[in-house]
Design a protein around this motif. Structure first.
Motif, short mmCIF file in Angstrom:
data_model
loop_
_atom_site.label_atom_id
_atom_site.label_comp_id
_atom_site.label_asym_id
_atom_site.label_seq_id
_atom_site.Cartn_x
_atom_site.Cartn_y
_atom_site.Cartn_z
N LYS A 101 -14.12 97.11 99.13
CA LYS A 101 -14.83 96.94 97.86
C LYS A 101 -14.12 97.66 96.71
CE LYS A 101 -19.24 96.43 100.16
NZ LYS A 101 -20.42 97.13 100.60
N THR A 102 -13.59 98.86 96.97
CA THR A 102 -12.94 99.63 95.91
C THR A 102 -11.42 99.58 96.02
OG1 THR A 102 -13.04 101.64 97.23
CG2 THR A 102 -14.90 101.21 95.74
N ALA A 103 -10.89 98.79 96.92
CA ALA A 103 -9.45 98.73 97.15
C ALA A 103 -8.77 97.79 96.16
CB ALA A 103 -9.16 98.27 98.57
N VAL A 104 -7.49 98.03 95.95
CA VAL A 104 -6.66 97.15 95.12
C VAL A 104 -6.03 96.13 96.05
CG1 VAL A 104 -4.64 97.07 93.62
CG2 VAL A 104 -6.19 99.03 93.50
N SER A 105 -6.14 94.86 95.70
CA SER A 105 -5.58 93.82 96.56
C SER A 105 -4.32 93.22 95.94
CB SER A 105 -6.61 92.72 96.82
OG SER A 105 -6.88 92.02 95.63
N VAL A 106 -3.39 92.87 96.83
CA VAL A 106 -2.16 92.20 96.43
C VAL A 106 -1.97 91.00 97.35
CG1 VAL A 106 0.34 92.42 96.17
CG2 VAL A 106 -1.13 94.39 95.68
N ASP A 107 -1.86 89.82 96.76
CA ASP A 107 -1.64 88.60 97.53
C ASP A 107 -0.16 88.37 97.73
OD1 ASP A 107 -4.38 87.90 97.73
OD2 ASP A 107 -4.33 87.10 95.68
N TYR A 108 0.20 87.94 98.94
CA TYR A 108 1.59 87.65 99.28
C TYR A 108 1.71 86.19 99.69
CZ TYR A 108 2.68 92.64 99.35
OH TYR A 108 2.89 93.95 99.00
N LYS A 109 2.71 85.51 99.17
CA LYS A 109 3.07 84.16 99.59
C LYS A 109 4.29 84.29 100.49
CE LYS A 109 0.33 81.87 96.59
NZ LYS A 109 -1.00 82.14 97.02
N CYS A 110 4.22 83.66 101.63
CA CYS A 110 5.29 83.77 102.62
C CYS A 110 5.91 82.40 102.86
CB CYS A 110 4.73 84.32 103.93
SG CYS A 110 3.77 85.83 103.73
N GLU A 111 7.05 82.40 103.55
CA GLU A 111 7.68 81.11 103.87
C GLU A 111 6.81 80.33 104.84
OE1 GLU A 111 11.52 82.03 105.48
OE2 GLU A 111 10.73 82.58 107.42
N LEU A 112 7.03 79.07 104.92
CA LEU A 112 6.29 78.14 105.76
C LEU A 112 4.82 78.02 105.36
CD1 LEU A 112 7.80 79.10 109.25
CD2 LEU A 112 8.53 77.26 107.70
N GLY A 113 4.52 78.33 104.09
CA GLY A 113 3.17 78.16 103.58
C GLY A 113 2.17 79.22 104.00
N ASN A 114 2.62 80.27 104.67
CA ASN A 114 1.71 81.34 105.08
C ASN A 114 1.37 82.23 103.89
OD1 ASN A 114 1.60 80.76 107.90
ND2 ASN A 114 3.66 81.59 108.11
N ILE A 136 7.28 91.60 105.87
CA ILE A 136 7.29 90.78 107.08
C ILE A 136 6.13 91.23 107.96
CG2 ILE A 136 8.95 92.31 108.23
CD1 ILE A 136 10.05 89.82 109.66
N LEU A 137 5.46 90.28 108.57
CA LEU A 137 4.36 90.57 109.49
C LEU A 137 4.81 90.14 110.88
CD1 LEU A 137 1.41 91.52 109.86
CD2 LEU A 137 0.71 89.14 109.48
N LEU A 138 4.71 91.06 111.82
CA LEU A 138 5.16 90.81 113.19
C LEU A 138 4.01 90.97 114.18
CD1 LEU A 138 8.36 93.06 113.04
CD2 LEU A 138 8.28 90.58 112.81
N ASP A 139 4.12 90.26 115.29
CA ASP A 139 3.22 90.44 116.42
C ASP A 139 3.97 91.33 117.40
OD1 ASP A 139 1.81 90.32 118.82
OD2 ASP A 139 1.29 88.21 118.58
N SER A 140 3.63 92.61 117.45
CA SER A 140 4.38 93.55 118.28
C SER A 140 4.12 93.35 119.77
CB SER A 140 4.08 94.99 117.88
OG SER A 140 2.72 95.29 118.08
N LYS A 141 3.04 92.70 120.14
CA LYS A 141 2.77 92.46 121.56
C LYS A 141 3.66 91.37 122.12
CE LYS A 141 -1.92 94.18 121.80
NZ LYS A 141 -3.31 93.90 122.16
N SER A 142 3.86 90.30 121.34
CA SER A 142 4.68 89.19 121.83
C SER A 142 6.10 89.24 121.28
CB SER A 142 4.05 87.84 121.47
OG SER A 142 4.09 87.64 120.08
N GLN A 190 7.66 86.85 114.95
CA GLN A 190 7.33 86.94 113.53
C GLN A 190 6.11 86.07 113.26
OE1 GLN A 190 10.57 85.76 111.03
NE2 GLN A 190 11.99 87.24 111.90
N LEU A 191 5.16 86.63 112.53
CA LEU A 191 4.00 85.84 112.12
C LEU A 191 4.22 85.30 110.71
CD1 LEU A 191 1.19 88.17 113.47
CD2 LEU A 191 2.04 86.06 114.49
N ALA A 192 4.82 86.12 109.86
CA ALA A 192 5.09 85.70 108.48
C ALA A 192 6.32 86.45 107.99
CB ALA A 192 3.89 85.99 107.58
N ASN A 193 7.25 85.72 107.37
CA ASN A 193 8.48 86.32 106.88
C ASN A 193 8.67 85.94 105.42
OD1 ASN A 193 10.89 87.67 106.70
ND2 ASN A 193 11.95 86.44 108.25
N GLU A 194 9.53 86.69 104.75
CA GLU A 194 9.81 86.44 103.33
C GLU A 194 8.53 86.47 102.50
OE1 GLU A 194 12.84 86.22 101.87
OE2 GLU A 194 13.83 86.49 103.79
#
Length: 167
Positions: free
Chosen positions: A66-79, A133-139, A142-146
């Motif tokens: 509620k009190t946080a600052v948000s930043v939207d990110y656009k990634c490759e492949l439409g993510n 970059i967002l990664l799935d460290s278990k598998s 890459q979930l989202a890059n760029e």
């Protein structure tokens, strides 16, 4: 003297011969006893469970943004994803990936990159000035890059190296 020497040698040979016969039997009994002892040791109850991991706040439910600052990110492949930061807590961020909001904890780095991780869900966010970059460290995928925020999109691209000037 010869007789006592020959008697001593005979006694010594008899002693060695008896040891040669008895030693393998003693060794076999010791080996069998050791095997029994090993089996008993294996059957002992398991040690107490390891203590719980340190609570890093990842299981506190849905983060309060509620009190946080948000930043939207656009990634490759439409993510796309959204990161929520709070000026009072630089050790955590909230990350909206898909429809789920996750709490990630800062992991120190030597490179100066911003690295946040949620080990329970296997999410790893690495942010550098040019992108994220967002990664799935278990598998290990890459979930989202760029991933770039609006401010990062406006930054000029680095000039390509001129091969003529590298001499």
């Amino acid at each position: 003297m010869r007789k006592s020497l020959s008697t001593s040698l005979s006694a010594l040979m008899l002693l060695c011969a008896s040891l040669a016969v008895v030693a393998p039997q003693v060794q076999a009994q010791t080996s069998t006893t050791a095997k029994k002892t090993t089996k008993k040791a294996v059957k002992k109850p398991a040690a107490k469970a390891a203590p719980a991991e340190v609570d890093d706040g990842e299981d506190e439910g849905t983060p309060d943004v509620k009190t946080a600052v948000s930043v939207d990110y656009k990634c490759e492949l439409g993510n796309s994803l959204t990161i929520y930061t709070n000026a009072d807590d630089d050790k955590h961020i909230a990350l909206r990936w898909g429809k789920t909001l996750h709490r990630l904890t800062r992991v120190p780095t030597t490179t100066g990159a911003n690295r946040f991780e949620n080990r329970k869900y296997g999410l790893l966010w690495i942010g550098i000035p040019a992108k994220g970059i967002l990664l799935d460290s278990k598998s290990g995928h890459q979930l989202a890059n760029e991933c770039k925020s609006a401010a990062q999109e406006e930054m000029p691209a680095p000039a390509p190296a001129d091969p003529a000037n590298s001499l």
